[in-house]
Design an enzyme around this catalytic site. Structure first.
Site, PDB file in Angstrom:
ATOM      1  N   GLY A   1       0.827  -1.311  -0.174  1.00 27.62           N
ATOM      2  CA  GLY A   1       0.090   0.031   0.183  1.00 27.62           C
ATOM      3  C   GLY A   1       0.710   1.418   0.122  1.00 27.62           C
ATOM      4  N   SER A   2       2.133   1.074  -0.408  1.00 24.74           N
ATOM      5  CA  SER A   2       2.908   2.455  -0.517  1.00 24.74           C
ATOM      6  C   SER A   2       2.230   3.351  -1.591  1.00 24.74           C
ATOM      7  CB  SER A   2       4.517   2.073  -0.615  1.00 24.74           C
ATOM      8  OG  SER A   2       4.491   1.907  -2.194  1.00 24.74           O
ATOM      9  N   ASN A   3       1.700   3.076  -2.578  1.00 20.13           N
ATOM     10  CA  ASN A   3       1.152   3.809  -3.666  1.00 20.13           C
ATOM     11  C   ASN A   3      -0.091   4.500  -2.852  1.00 20.13           C
ATOM     12  OD1 ASN A   3       2.630   4.137  -6.283  1.00 20.13           O
ATOM     13  ND2 ASN A   3       2.551   1.759  -5.573  1.00 20.13           N
TER      14      ASN A   3
ATOM     15  N   MET B   1      -4.036  -7.045  -7.039  1.00 24.35           N
ATOM     16  CA  MET B   1      -3.399  -8.239  -7.638  1.00 24.35           C
ATOM     17  C   MET B   1      -4.453  -9.129  -8.034  1.00 24.35           C
ATOM     18  SD  MET B   1      -0.302  -7.223  -7.584  1.00 24.35           S
ATOM     19  CE  MET B   1       0.510  -9.028  -8.093  1.00 24.35           C
ATOM     20  N   ARG B   2      -5.505  -8.676  -8.491  1.00 24.08           N
ATOM     21  CA  ARG B   2      -6.742  -9.547  -9.007  1.00 24.08           C
ATOM     22  C   ARG B   2      -7.042  -9.041 -10.413  1.00 24.08           C
ATOM     23  NH1 ARG B   2      -6.819 -13.659  -6.731  1.00 24.08           N
ATOM     24  NH2 ARG B   2      -8.893 -14.174  -7.641  1.00 24.08           N
TER      25      ARG B   2
ATOM     26  N   ASN C   1      -4.691   2.204 -13.180  1.00 25.53           N
ATOM     27  CA  ASN C   1      -3.800   0.982 -12.650  1.00 25.53           C
ATOM     28  C   ASN C   1      -2.316   1.575 -12.619  1.00 25.53           C
ATOM     29  OD1 ASN C   1      -3.223  -1.601 -11.755  1.00 25.53           O
ATOM     30  ND2 ASN C   1      -2.493  -2.016 -14.100  1.00 25.53           N
TER      31      ASN C   1
ATOM     32  N   HIS D   1       1.612   0.060 -13.015  1.00 33.14           N
ATOM     33  CA  HIS D   1       2.270  -1.337 -13.355  1.00 33.14           C
ATOM     34  C   HIS D   1       3.833  -0.992 -13.480  1.00 33.14           C
ATOM     35  CE1 HIS D   1       2.676  -5.232 -14.915  1.00 33.14           C
ATOM     36  NE2 HIS D   1       3.503  -4.765 -15.936  1.00 33.14           N
TER      37      HIS D   1
HETATM   38  C1  GRF Z   1       3.634  -1.771  -7.503  1.00 33.26           C
HETATM   39  O1  GRF Z   1       4.883  -2.172  -7.715  1.00 33.26           O
HETATM   40  C2  GRF Z   1       2.726  -1.666  -8.558  1.00 33.26           C
HETATM   41  O2  GRF Z   1       3.182  -1.264  -9.799  1.00 33.26           O
HETATM   42  C3  GRF Z   1       2.368  -2.995  -8.629  1.00 33.26           C
HETATM   43  O3  GRF Z   1       2.416  -3.468  -7.537  1.00 33.26           O
HETATM   44  C4  GRF Z   1       3.104  -2.927  -6.664  1.00 33.26           C
HETATM   45  C5  GRF Z   1       2.250  -2.363  -5.539  1.00 33.26           C
HETATM   46  O4  GRF Z   1       3.197  -1.592  -4.519  1.00 33.26           O
HETATM   47  N1  GRF Z   1       1.105  -3.387  -9.392  1.00 33.26           N
HETATM   48  P1  GRF Z   1       2.707  -1.157  -3.140  1.00 33.26           P
HETATM   49  O5  GRF Z   1       1.435  -1.717  -2.522  1.00 33.26           O
HETATM   50  O6  GRF Z   1       1.746   0.317  -3.503  1.00 33.26           O
HETATM   51  O7  GRF Z   1       3.543  -0.649  -2.425  1.00 33.26           O
END
Ligand code: GRF
Length: 218
Positions: free
Chosen positions: A41-43, A119-120, A136, A138
């Site tokens: 969940g860092s994003n 991741m789904r 999304n 990626h």
């Molecule tokens: C990221 O690298 C994103 O590109 C991929 O999953 C990872 C999620 O990272 N789809 P986080 O959970 O946001 O740290």
């Protein structure tokens, strides 16, 4: 609404000039983002932090996570954001999970959906409920290396440059119009972990840049 896609591999020029200072623009209503996260969940947290600092004209009424172990849930608590577990293992199909997601997001008046490490594989059920309003992130320069293990795919292909992409999600996995990209050089001694760590630094920037773009044209 239409978001003008920005497709470039130069991270330096990608970021909205509004990011880093107050981006609140009273001409636009606050963008209501529903977040989907499966893992760390860092994003998600960089979005929540930017909103808290007044750098994004957005709010996060709810986070949905599918994995009871997801660290994203604890991050949500820090920001006072409701975190709802919708475990895919309790659903008989992808459509059933997406139906629950749509219902939850509609209850919270979500306008745009952010897959922040979701991741789904998503179905028409979700995409039709939020047409061209699901984004999304990626960890590759799409259309190169879609699917799982994108960082490992880039290393195996011995590319010299990889990166990350934020795009509007279409039905095919990791497809759809690109909003922002950032390039990351592959170093000779890189492992999947070291390369992914540098990609994530750029992910956080383009995630904020893409959401700022959406919020400005919302
Ligand atoms: C990221 O690298 C994103 O590109 C991929 O999953 C990872 C999620 O990272 N789809 P986080 O959970 O946001 O740290």
């Amino acid at each position: 609404m239409t978001v003008n896609p920005v497709s470039t591999n130069s991270s330096a020029s990608l970021i909205s000039p509004e990011i880093g200072k107050s981006a609140i623009d009273s001409a636009h209503p606050t963008l209501k983002l529903g977040i989907l996260a499966s893992g760390s969940g860092s994003n998600f947290e960089v979005i929540a932090e930017a909103i808290q600092k007044g750098q994004l004209n957005a709010e996060i009424p709810v986070l949905i996570y599918n994995n009871p172990e997801a660290k994203a849930a604890a991050r949500a608590e820090k920001y006072g954001i409701p975190a709802i577990l919708l475990n895919h293992r309790d659903c008989k199909s992808r459509e059933e999970l997406d139906t629950k997601i749509v219902k939850t997001f509609q209850e919270y008046d979500v306008e745009w959906v952010v897959m922040a490490g979701w991741m789904r594989i998503v179905t028409k059920v979700l995409l039709d409920a939020f047409p061209d309003k699901v984004i999304n992130i990626h960890p590759s320069l799409l259309p190169s290396f879609p699917g799982i293990r994108a960082v490992e795919q880039a290393l195996a292909a011995k590319v010299k440059i990889t990166g990350c992409t934020v795009h509007i999600a279409h039905l095919e996995v990791d497809s759809g119009p690109i909003l922002m990209q950032a390039a990351v050089p592959v170093l000779p001694d890189d492992t999947a972990e070291t390369l992914h760590a540098r990609i994530q630094v750029q992910e956080h920037k383009i995630m904020l840049g893409a959401i700022a773009l959406i919020a400005e044209s919302h």
